[in-house]
Write a protein that holds these residues in place. Structure first.
Motif, PDB file in Angstrom:
ATOM      1  N   THR A  59       0.825  -1.208   0.000  1.00 57.96           N
ATOM      2  CA  THR A  59       0.000   0.000   0.000  1.00 57.96           C
ATOM      3  C   THR A  59       0.860   1.260   0.000  1.00 57.96           C
ATOM      4  O   THR A  59       0.656   2.167  -0.806  1.00 57.96           O
ATOM      5  N   GLU A  60       1.828   1.309   0.911  1.00 58.49           N
ATOM      6  CA  GLU A  60       2.667   2.511   1.028  1.00 58.49           C
ATOM      7  C   GLU A  60       3.567   2.699  -0.190  1.00 58.49           C
ATOM      8  O   GLU A  60       3.797   3.832  -0.616  1.00 58.49           O
ATOM      9  N   SER A  61       4.074   1.618  -0.759  1.00 59.18           N
ATOM     10  CA  SER A  61       4.917   1.775  -1.943  1.00 59.18           C
ATOM     11  C   SER A  61       4.082   2.270  -3.128  1.00 59.18           C
ATOM     12  O   SER A  61       4.561   3.084  -3.929  1.00 59.18           O
ATOM     13  N   MET A  62       2.829   1.827  -3.212  1.00 58.43           N
ATOM     14  CA  MET A  62       1.947   2.312  -4.273  1.00 58.43           C
ATOM     15  C   MET A  62       1.612   3.787  -4.049  1.00 58.43           C
ATOM     16  O   MET A  62       1.621   4.585  -4.993  1.00 58.43           O
ATOM     17  N   ARG A  63       1.323   4.157  -2.802  1.00 59.37           N
ATOM     18  CA  ARG A  63       1.047   5.570  -2.497  1.00 59.37           C
ATOM     19  C   ARG A  63       2.250   6.442  -2.836  1.00 59.37           C
ATOM     20  O   ARG A  63       2.114   7.518  -3.412  1.00 59.37           O
ATOM     21  N   LEU A  64       3.431   5.984  -2.444  1.00 61.14           N
ATOM     22  CA  LEU A  64       4.643   6.747  -2.695  1.00 61.14           C
ATOM     23  C   LEU A  64       4.876   6.902  -4.191  1.00 61.14           C
ATOM     24  O   LEU A  64       5.162   8.003  -4.680  1.00 61.14           O
ATOM     25  N   ARG A 120      10.540   3.743   4.635  1.00 58.37           N
ATOM     26  CA  ARG A 120      10.026   4.840   5.467  1.00 58.37           C
ATOM     27  C   ARG A 120      10.811   6.130   5.219  1.00 58.37           C
ATOM     28  O   ARG A 120      10.236   7.214   5.196  1.00 58.37           O
ATOM     29  N   ASP A 121      12.116   6.003   4.988  1.00 57.73           N
ATOM     30  CA  ASP A 121      12.933   7.175   4.674  1.00 57.73           C
ATOM     31  C   ASP A 121      12.489   7.788   3.345  1.00 57.73           C
ATOM     32  O   ASP A 121      12.365   9.010   3.233  1.00 57.73           O
ATOM     33  N   TYR A 122      12.241   6.947   2.352  1.00 57.04           N
ATOM     34  CA  TYR A 122      11.765   7.468   1.066  1.00 57.04           C
ATOM     35  C   TYR A 122      10.387   8.108   1.205  1.00 57.04           C
ATOM     36  O   TYR A 122      10.102   9.121   0.560  1.00 57.04           O
ATOM     37  N   ILE A 123       9.531   7.544   2.016  1.00 51.21           N
ATOM     38  CA  ILE A 123       8.215   8.141   2.258  1.00 51.21           C
ATOM     39  C   ILE A 123       8.380   9.522   2.876  1.00 51.21           C
ATOM     40  O   ILE A 123       7.743  10.496   2.443  1.00 51.21           O
ATOM     41  N   ASP A 124       9.264   9.633   3.872  1.00 55.33           N
ATOM     42  CA  ASP A 124       9.527  10.932   4.503  1.00 55.33           C
ATOM     43  C   ASP A 124      10.080  11.934   3.495  1.00 55.33           C
ATOM     44  O   ASP A 124       9.677  13.096   3.468  1.00 55.33           O
ATOM     45  N   LYS A 125      11.016  11.490   2.669  1.00 52.85           N
ATOM     46  CA  LYS A 125      11.587  12.382   1.654  1.00 52.85           C
ATOM     47  C   LYS A 125      10.522  12.811   0.653  1.00 52.85           C
ATOM     48  O   LYS A 125      10.516  13.964   0.205  1.00 52.85           O
ATOM     49  N   GLY A 126       9.634  11.887   0.284  1.00 52.09           N
ATOM     50  CA  GLY A 126       8.545  12.231  -0.623  1.00 52.09           C
ATOM     51  C   GLY A 126       7.607  13.260  -0.008  1.00 52.09           C
ATOM     52  O   GLY A 126       7.147  14.187  -0.692  1.00 52.09           O
ATOM     53  N   ASP A 127       7.343  13.113   1.287  1.00 52.76           N
ATOM     54  CA  ASP A 127       6.486  14.084   1.978  1.00 52.76           C
ATOM     55  C   ASP A 127       7.150  15.455   2.022  1.00 52.76           C
ATOM     56  O   ASP A 127       6.503  16.479   1.810  1.00 52.76           O
TER      57      ASP A 127
END
Length: 169
Positions: A59-64, A120-127
């Motif tokens: 789910t998170e990889s698709m959102r990212l 999680r680091d990539y998610i934070d960077k994307g945010d």
């Protein structure tokens, strides 16, 4: 501030001075890095997760991925404006069609801590990239956030906006 006491719109000057180039390079690099991770090491990382975390990983990889593609659209449109390929009005119309998804307030939940640190680091960077793009978009339009007149400090407020736009602490 100018003689009339109103703030000077510095956003268009920052855009014209090349401030966008750094944002563009960082954004495109992040997109490439995430794609490389998800197609490479991320596959192995996802295989060792619990069932709950594995579903959340998907789910998170698709959102990212979705969010980064939306950001790429914005960045490419802005670059086209900067290079004179399209007008600001055309770009603004196209940008309004891009609906950003998976906002940071939707992060977390059961199993989130089990996700690989890299993801999680990539998610934070994307945010953070999303926040910077939104700040830059506001600057580019010449708009400014509302200030509290009781605590407003012209120079400090301008510096805070610049730091927010360019992601510097």
């Amino acid at each position: 501030m100018n003689e009339t006491g109103s703030a000077i719109a510095i956003g268009p000057r920052i855009v014209a001075a090349g401030g966008f180039d750094l944002l563009y390079r960082e954004g495109m690099t992040l997109i490439e890095d995430v794609a490389s991770y998800l197609d490479g090491d991320g596959r192995g990382d996802s295989r060792i997760l619990s069932r709950e975390a594995s579903l959340l990983y998907a789910t998170e990889s698709m959102r990212l991925t979705t969010r980064l593609m939306q950001l790429a659209s914005w960045l490419l449109l802005q670059r086209a404006v900067n290079e004179g390929e399209i007008t600001k009005e055309n770009a603004r119309s196209e940008k309004e069609k891009v609906k950003f998804s998976a906002t940071p307030s939707q992060r977390g939940g059961p199993g989130y801590e089990q996700l690989p640190d890299v993801l999680r680091d990539y998610i934070d960077k994307g945010d953070r990239l999303f926040d910077r793009v939104m700040q830059f978009d506001t600057l580019e339009r010449g708009a400014m956030a509302k200030l509290d007149p009781g605590t407003a400090n012209g120079v400090a407020d301008q510096l805070a906006r610049l730091k927010a736009a360019f992601g510097r602490a």
